[in-house]
Design a protein around this motif. Sequence first.
Motif, PDB file in Angstrom:
ATOM      1  N   HIS A 285     -13.660  24.193 -18.550  1.00  0.00           N
ATOM      2  CA  HIS A 285     -13.235  25.144 -19.594  1.00  0.00           C
ATOM      3  C   HIS A 285     -12.110  26.042 -19.088  1.00  0.00           C
ATOM      4  O   HIS A 285     -11.147  26.318 -19.833  1.00  0.00           O
ATOM      5  N   ALA A 286     -12.208  26.484 -17.836  1.00  0.00           N
ATOM      6  CA  ALA A 286     -11.165  27.354 -17.288  1.00  0.00           C
ATOM      7  C   ALA A 286      -9.829  26.639 -17.192  1.00  0.00           C
ATOM      8  O   ALA A 286      -8.763  27.274 -17.260  1.00  0.00           O
ATOM      9  N   ALA A 287      -9.861  25.322 -17.040  1.00  0.00           N
ATOM     10  CA  ALA A 287      -8.618  24.557 -16.941  1.00  0.00           C
ATOM     11  C   ALA A 287      -7.983  24.282 -18.303  1.00  0.00           C
ATOM     12  O   ALA A 287      -6.756  24.212 -18.418  1.00  0.00           O
ATOM     13  N   LYS A 288      -8.803  24.147 -19.341  1.00  0.00           N
ATOM     14  CA  LYS A 288      -8.254  23.750 -20.641  1.00  0.00           C
ATOM     15  C   LYS A 288      -8.082  24.920 -21.618  1.00  0.00           C
ATOM     16  O   LYS A 288      -7.226  24.858 -22.505  1.00  0.00           O
ATOM     17  N   GLY A 293      -0.685  32.357 -22.926  1.00  0.00           N
ATOM     18  CA  GLY A 293       0.265  31.354 -22.479  1.00  0.00           C
ATOM     19  C   GLY A 293      -0.120  30.596 -21.224  1.00  0.00           C
ATOM     20  O   GLY A 293       0.711  29.850 -20.686  1.00  0.00           O
ATOM     21  N   GLN A 294      -1.342  30.748 -20.741  1.00  0.00           N
ATOM     22  CA  GLN A 294      -1.744  30.030 -19.527  1.00  0.00           C
ATOM     23  C   GLN A 294      -3.253  29.774 -19.525  1.00  0.00           C
ATOM     24  O   GLN A 294      -3.992  30.436 -20.260  1.00  0.00           O
ATOM     25  N   PRO A 295      -3.706  28.806 -18.719  1.00  0.00           N
ATOM     26  CA  PRO A 295      -5.150  28.553 -18.635  1.00  0.00           C
ATOM     27  C   PRO A 295      -5.873  29.794 -18.120  1.00  0.00           C
ATOM     28  O   PRO A 295      -5.344  30.516 -17.249  1.00  0.00           O
ATOM     29  N   ILE A 296      -7.075  30.042 -18.629  1.00  0.00           N
ATOM     30  CA  ILE A 296      -7.787  31.244 -18.178  1.00  0.00           C
ATOM     31  C   ILE A 296      -8.150  31.149 -16.704  1.00  0.00           C
ATOM     32  O   ILE A 296      -8.424  32.163 -16.055  1.00  0.00           O
ATOM     33  N   GLY A 297      -8.150  29.918 -16.159  1.00  0.00           N
ATOM     34  CA  GLY A 297      -8.406  29.770 -14.735  1.00  0.00           C
ATOM     35  C   GLY A 297      -7.323  30.371 -13.865  1.00  0.00           C
ATOM     36  O   GLY A 297      -7.515  30.525 -12.647  1.00  0.00           O
ATOM     37  N   ALA A 298      -6.193  30.720 -14.459  1.00  0.00           N
ATOM     38  CA  ALA A 298      -5.114  31.367 -13.701  1.00  0.00           C
ATOM     39  C   ALA A 298      -5.383  32.850 -13.494  1.00  0.00           C
ATOM     40  O   ALA A 298      -4.722  33.490 -12.670  1.00  0.00           O
ATOM     41  N   PHE A 299      -6.349  33.406 -14.223  1.00  0.00           N
ATOM     42  CA  PHE A 299      -6.637  34.839 -14.115  1.00  0.00           C
ATOM     43  C   PHE A 299      -7.635  35.088 -12.981  1.00  0.00           C
ATOM     44  O   PHE A 299      -8.655  34.396 -12.865  1.00  0.00           O
ATOM     45  N   GLN A 300      -7.322  36.092 -12.185  1.00  0.00           N
ATOM     46  CA  GLN A 300      -8.150  36.335 -11.004  1.00  0.00           C
ATOM     47  C   GLN A 300      -9.593  36.668 -11.371  1.00  0.00           C
ATOM     48  O   GLN A 300     -10.522  36.277 -10.659  1.00  0.00           O
ATOM     49  N   ALA A 301      -9.807  37.345 -12.488  1.00  0.00           N
ATOM     50  CA  ALA A 301     -11.172  37.692 -12.891  1.00  0.00           C
ATOM     51  C   ALA A 301     -12.016  36.431 -13.086  1.00  0.00           C
ATOM     52  O   ALA A 301     -13.180  36.367 -12.662  1.00  0.00           O
ATOM     53  N   VAL A 302     -11.441  35.411 -13.710  1.00  0.00           N
ATOM     54  CA  VAL A 302     -12.149  34.151 -13.918  1.00  0.00           C
ATOM     55  C   VAL A 302     -12.294  33.404 -12.594  1.00  0.00           C
ATOM     56  O   VAL A 302     -13.344  32.827 -12.300  1.00  0.00           O
ATOM     57  N   GLN A 303     -11.238  33.431 -11.776  1.00  0.00           N
ATOM     58  CA  GLN A 303     -11.304  32.771 -10.481  1.00  0.00           C
ATOM     59  C   GLN A 303     -12.448  33.322  -9.637  1.00  0.00           C
ATOM     60  O   GLN A 303     -13.162  32.573  -8.957  1.00  0.00           O
TER      61      GLN A 303
END
Length: 404
Positions: A285-288, A293-303
Amino acid sequence: MDMDTTHLALRMPLPPFEGSDAARDFIARLETFVRDELQPLAAEHHITSENGAPRALLEQVWKRSRELGFYGMTLPRTLGGAGFDIVDHALIKEFIYASGSPFAPHVLGELTGPPRVGALARQATPDQMERFILPVARAEKAICFAITEPEAGSDAGALQTRAVRDGDSFVLNGTKRFISGSPFCDFAVIICSTSDDPAVRETTAFFVERDREGFRVEAGYKTMAGQSHTGNIVLTDCRIPATNQIGERGRGLALALGRITVNRLLHCPAMLGLARLALEDSLAHAAKRRQFGQPIGAFQAVQHLLADMATELAAARALMLSVARSLDAGGEARADASMAKLFCSETAFRIADRAVQVHGGEGIVQGSRVEFLFRLLRMYRVLTGTSEIQRNTIARELLGQAVR
């Protein structure tokens, strides 16, 4: 817990395999069975973890699993068991639950099959072997194990269900509650009080056939995970032959709890397999899922959520395998098994909780897999010994005679 092939492209890398070559081969064959037979079967009949299969379909799974050599894996070798050690058993069970199949509890017969009777084989008479043990081992009959009552949960010795000797029979009266697999059972192992003095705790185990007069299963209710494979067993002047007694009189709880350390440890791979599903779904889910404008996996909070999930899963898995190795080496590991059950159940739930957070709105909608896993893994903190009971056991073992 249904297989979602859209997520298979982004799976968390598996750690190095720590089991035997035989277990590796067993898992490879299981993977083929799940992919080529169970997944299509579930799709054809619209079976999900919350829309359970009818008995006839479960029988099909049990018998096919037995044909392939999976169903009786946990039995003693003399009954066709695979002879795996506890590490191998844990790895195999972890794989089954991580597969996402709604048939996961039925592949090895954990709910109503061989794992319920393997330890009883040493106590069973030749007659009981023919009438009860072997039919379960052959996937012809289903069995459940009934201890819990309205007033006897964690305090398993406080049983009110009574078995009174009457000539060549026993007459049973009482209610067993929250009995897993009871809606599907052909017979049950019932733990009863057999003491003539209510102040004396004496428990004895019996095989009781479902078709006996006075035996009734009350099902129809669902757990918080939406599953309906749990029910109550009500016994009203249920007469059984004295030959249905299992082992010695007064040894019922000892018989039921004789392998409690191993059984407690072997609940952990199910939890961790489910937690791995939650993590893999979150990674996908974080990748898609895109925001700003970007995957949520790019956000440090999600990482950070994902990093914590993976770290805690690795830690829980390491503890589980460490305890399994200790048991395989002959250690008692009573406190260690309780530590594993405590830590794995609490950790798996935290992973599911973070998975819901990663999924956001999609994670709180009924029907999404992480929402189901959240509910199911919450239950594991209660099932098979609550977290508080595990802490009691750990503390007693640490303090030894000082608190006894």
